[in-house]
Motif scaffolding. Structure first.
Motif, mmCIF file in Angstrom:
data_model
loop_
_atom_site.group_PDB
_atom_site.id
_atom_site.type_symbol
_atom_site.label_atom_id
_atom_site.label_comp_id
_atom_site.label_asym_id
_atom_site.label_seq_id
_atom_site.Cartn_x
_atom_site.Cartn_y
_atom_site.Cartn_z
ATOM 1 N N ARG A 12 -12.509 3.702 4.691
ATOM 2 C CA ARG A 12 -12.334 2.291 5.053
ATOM 3 C C ARG A 12 -11.044 2.184 5.863
ATOM 4 N NH1 ARG A 12 -13.502 1.010 -0.658
ATOM 5 N NH2 ARG A 12 -15.664 0.324 -0.846
ATOM 6 N N ILE A 13 -11.099 1.442 6.951
ATOM 7 C CA ILE A 13 -9.902 1.282 7.770
ATOM 8 C C ILE A 13 -9.709 -0.193 8.123
ATOM 9 C CG2 ILE A 13 -10.212 3.591 8.745
ATOM 10 C CD1 ILE A 13 -11.018 2.231 11.382
ATOM 11 N N ASN A 14 -8.452 -0.567 8.286
ATOM 12 C CA ASN A 14 -8.077 -1.904 8.751
ATOM 13 C C ASN A 14 -8.790 -3.003 7.958
ATOM 14 O OD1 ASN A 14 -6.404 -0.629 10.643
ATOM 15 N ND2 ASN A 14 -8.077 -0.474 12.119
ATOM 16 N N GLU A 15 -9.531 -3.897 8.653
ATOM 17 C CA GLU A 15 -10.161 -5.038 7.981
ATOM 18 C C GLU A 15 -11.298 -4.641 7.039
ATOM 19 O OE1 GLU A 15 -9.298 -4.940 11.105
ATOM 20 O OE2 GLU A 15 -7.802 -6.542 11.236
ATOM 21 N N MET A 16 -11.716 -3.372 7.062
ATOM 22 C CA MET A 16 -12.763 -2.915 6.141
ATOM 23 C C MET A 16 -12.224 -2.713 4.726
ATOM 24 S SD MET A 16 -14.608 -0.097 8.621
ATOM 25 C CE MET A 16 -15.652 0.484 7.287
ATOM 26 N N ILE A 17 -10.912 -2.622 4.572
ATOM 27 C CA ILE A 17 -10.300 -2.411 3.259
ATOM 28 C C ILE A 17 -10.468 -3.675 2.418
ATOM 29 C CG2 ILE A 17 -8.152 -1.861 2.059
ATOM 30 C CD1 ILE A 17 -7.275 -0.406 4.649
ATOM 31 N N LEU A 18 -10.890 -3.515 1.163
ATOM 32 C CA LEU A 18 -11.245 -4.650 0.316
ATOM 33 C C LEU A 18 -10.133 -5.074 -0.643
ATOM 34 C CD1 LEU A 18 -14.889 -3.521 -0.599
ATOM 35 C CD2 LEU A 18 -14.158 -5.034 1.260
ATOM 36 N N ALA A 19 -9.224 -4.170 -0.968
ATOM 37 C CA ALA A 19 -8.188 -4.482 -1.961
ATOM 38 C C ALA A 19 -7.226 -5.550 -1.444
ATOM 39 C CB ALA A 19 -7.424 -3.211 -2.321
ATOM 40 N N ARG A 20 -6.676 -6.331 -2.365
ATOM 41 C CA ARG A 20 -5.718 -7.377 -1.985
ATOM 42 C C ARG A 20 -4.332 -6.810 -1.715
ATOM 43 N NH1 ARG A 20 -7.035 -12.508 -6.017
ATOM 44 N NH2 ARG A 20 -9.189 -12.853 -5.301
ATOM 45 N N GLU A 21 -3.991 -5.722 -2.415
ATOM 46 C CA GLU A 21 -2.722 -5.053 -2.174
ATOM 47 C C GLU A 21 -2.941 -3.548 -2.205
ATOM 48 O OE1 GLU A 21 -0.052 -6.440 -5.179
ATOM 49 O OE2 GLU A 21 -0.890 -5.131 -6.726
ATOM 50 N N VAL A 22 -2.100 -2.830 -1.484
ATOM 51 C CA VAL A 22 -2.280 -1.382 -1.337
ATOM 52 C C VAL A 22 -0.926 -0.681 -1.394
ATOM 53 C CG1 VAL A 22 -4.402 -1.569 0.020
ATOM 54 C CG2 VAL A 22 -2.192 -1.590 1.182
ATOM 55 N N ARG A 23 -0.975 0.593 -1.774
ATOM 56 C CA ARG A 23 0.231 1.423 -1.719
ATOM 57 C C ARG A 23 0.253 2.088 -0.348
ATOM 58 N NH1 ARG A 23 3.538 3.252 -5.563
ATOM 59 N NH2 ARG A 23 2.068 2.608 -7.203
ATOM 60 N N VAL A 24 1.321 1.897 0.405
ATOM 61 C CA VAL A 24 1.356 2.301 1.811
ATOM 62 C C VAL A 24 2.207 3.552 2.016
ATOM 63 C CG1 VAL A 24 1.903 1.582 4.165
ATOM 64 C CG2 VAL A 24 1.040 -0.093 2.513
ATOM 65 N N ILE A 25 1.661 4.470 2.818
ATOM 66 C CA ILE A 25 2.381 5.660 3.284
ATOM 67 C C ILE A 25 2.419 5.570 4.802
ATOM 68 C CG2 ILE A 25 2.411 8.180 3.366
ATOM 69 C CD1 ILE A 25 0.766 8.160 0.784
ATOM 70 N N ASP A 26 3.593 5.740 5.404
ATOM 71 C CA ASP A 26 3.681 5.554 6.853
ATOM 72 C C ASP A 26 3.237 6.796 7.614
ATOM 73 O OD1 ASP A 26 5.760 7.372 6.832
ATOM 74 O OD2 ASP A 26 7.334 5.906 7.252
ATOM 75 N N GLU A 27 3.353 6.742 8.942
ATOM 76 C CA GLU A 27 2.865 7.831 9.794
ATOM 77 C C GLU A 27 3.654 9.123 9.617
ATOM 78 O OE1 GLU A 27 5.718 5.362 12.340
ATOM 79 O OE2 GLU A 27 4.332 5.107 10.660
ATOM 80 N N ASP A 28 4.842 9.036 9.017
ATOM 81 C CA ASP A 28 5.647 10.226 8.732
ATOM 82 C C ASP A 28 5.467 10.702 7.292
ATOM 83 O OD1 ASP A 28 6.770 10.289 11.327
ATOM 84 O OD2 ASP A 28 8.181 8.709 10.750
ATOM 85 N N LYS A 29 4.448 10.143 6.612
ATOM 86 C CA LYS A 29 4.104 10.493 5.231
ATOM 87 C C LYS A 29 5.189 10.084 4.236
ATOM 88 C CE LYS A 29 1.138 14.351 6.632
ATOM 89 N NZ LYS A 29 0.810 15.782 6.468
#
Length: 211
Positions: A12-29
């Motif tokens: 799932r990417i971008n607007e396909m993600i269903l959760a209200r909040e997420v744990r984020v990892i950036d492009e540098d991991k």
């Protein structure tokens, strides 16, 4: 940049993600932390990248900021390279006559051992002609000899098959496949059983008997 990807997207990417909040990892991991989905999407857009759900089973789901098209392209490329270099097992066939000479026997035996080392299956066929058809034990004796000489390389798979004109069996490898020319004799001996190595050493020290 657009990257050609043929298969359906597995995440799932971008607007396909269903959760209200997420744990984020950036492009540098690096860990960004838990963010509302809208804030995580805005962060990805600001970087010109995608928000990709990589661990949907986590609570909250884990998402990475990345160039998803590039990610899929590199995955596809790695899979293609791995498949290209993967060695495919083949079925080889070696034919014998009951009255084969010692020289020809050893020559064909070496081929069988090489095929098994490469991870191939080998079909052994003992051809019977004329009066030999009435004496299948001649073929059986040769097969027994072969099975002893390939100990540590392979083993019989299934039953011995009898025909009016031949006796045959299938041998499957028991030794780990090696790259052609990629190992020396000591390494190959280490992969075989001690009994097989000892038997081969004894054969090398003794003169071949004529059949």
């Amino acid at each position: 940049m657009a990257y050609p990807v043929k298969k359906a997207k597995p995440h799932r990417i971008n607007e396909m993600i269903l959760a209200r909040e997420v744990r984020v990892i950036d492009e540098d991991k690096k860990q960004i932390g838990i963010l509302p989905l809208s804030e995580a999407l805005n962060l990805a857009r600001q970087k010109g990248l995608d928000l990709v759900e990589v661990a949907p089973e986590a609570r909250p789901p884990v998402c990475r900021i990345m160039d998803y098209g590039k990610f899929l392209y590199e995955q596809h490329k790695r899979a293609h390279e791995a498949k290209k270099h993967q060695k495919q097992s083949q079925l080889k066939e070696i034919k014998f006559r009951p009255k084969i000479s010692s020289h020809d026997y050893n020559f064909k035996l070496k081929h069988i051992q090489n095929f098994l080392e490469e991870g191939n299956k080998v079909k052994i066929t003992i051809m019977l002609r004329g009066r030999e058809k009435a004496r299948p034990e001649l073929g059986e004796q040769l097969l027994d000899r072969l099975l002893k000489d390939i100990e540590g390389y392979g083993r019989q798979d299934g039953e011995t098959k009898y025909h009016d004109w031949a006796i045959s069996l299938l041998i499957v490898p028991t030794i780990k496949p090696v790259k052609s020319g990629g190992q020396d004799a000591k390494t190959k001996d280490a992969q075989r059983s001690p009994e097989a190595v000892q038997n081969n050493s004894q054969k090398e020290n003794s003169s071949p008997t004529s059949q």
